[in-house]
Design a protein around this motif. Structure first.
Motif, short mmCIF file in Angstrom:
data_model
loop_
_atom_site.label_atom_id
_atom_site.label_comp_id
_atom_site.label_asym_id
_atom_site.label_seq_id
_atom_site.Cartn_x
_atom_site.Cartn_y
_atom_site.Cartn_z
N LYS A 12 0.81 -1.21 0.00
CA LYS A 12 0.00 0.00 0.00
C LYS A 12 0.84 1.26 0.00
N ASP A 13 2.10 1.14 0.39
CA ASP A 13 2.98 2.31 0.45
C ASP A 13 4.27 2.03 -0.31
N LEU A 41 -1.23 10.25 -1.15
CA LEU A 41 -0.83 9.82 0.18
C LEU A 41 -1.94 9.02 0.85
N SER A 42 -1.54 8.11 1.72
CA SER A 42 -2.50 7.38 2.53
C SER A 42 -2.93 8.27 3.69
N LYS A 46 1.72 7.99 4.28
CA LYS A 46 2.66 7.23 3.44
C LYS A 46 2.36 7.49 1.97
N THR A 47 3.41 7.47 1.16
CA THR A 47 3.26 7.70 -0.28
C THR A 47 2.73 6.43 -0.95
N LYS A 48 1.55 6.55 -1.60
CA LYS A 48 0.96 5.42 -2.30
C LYS A 48 1.31 5.43 -3.79
#
Length: 59
Positions: A12-13, A41-42, A46-48
């Motif tokens: 996911k990230d 971003l999530s 976190k970067t998706k």
């Protein structure tokens, strides 16, 4: 609609290595270094996903 390079993480990230590969792919595609990188971003920050346009966009 501009042509873009899009990178998503295996999970996911995204990891640092995946982000570095995104930058390398963009450089190999001769994307100018001053081009804006967009990130999804999530909720936890976190970067998706990362995207960059191959040609300048108008927005």
């Amino acid at each position: 609609m501009p042509i873009i390079i899009r990178a998503t993480g295996e999970a996911k990230d995204r990891s640092l290595g995946e982000s570095a590969q995104f930058v390398e792919d963009a450089r190999q595609a001769v994307v100018p270094g001053d081009r804006t990188v967009r990130a999804a971003l999530s909720y936890s920050g976190k970067t998706k996903e990362l995207t960059v346009a191959l040609a300048e966009d108008d927005d």
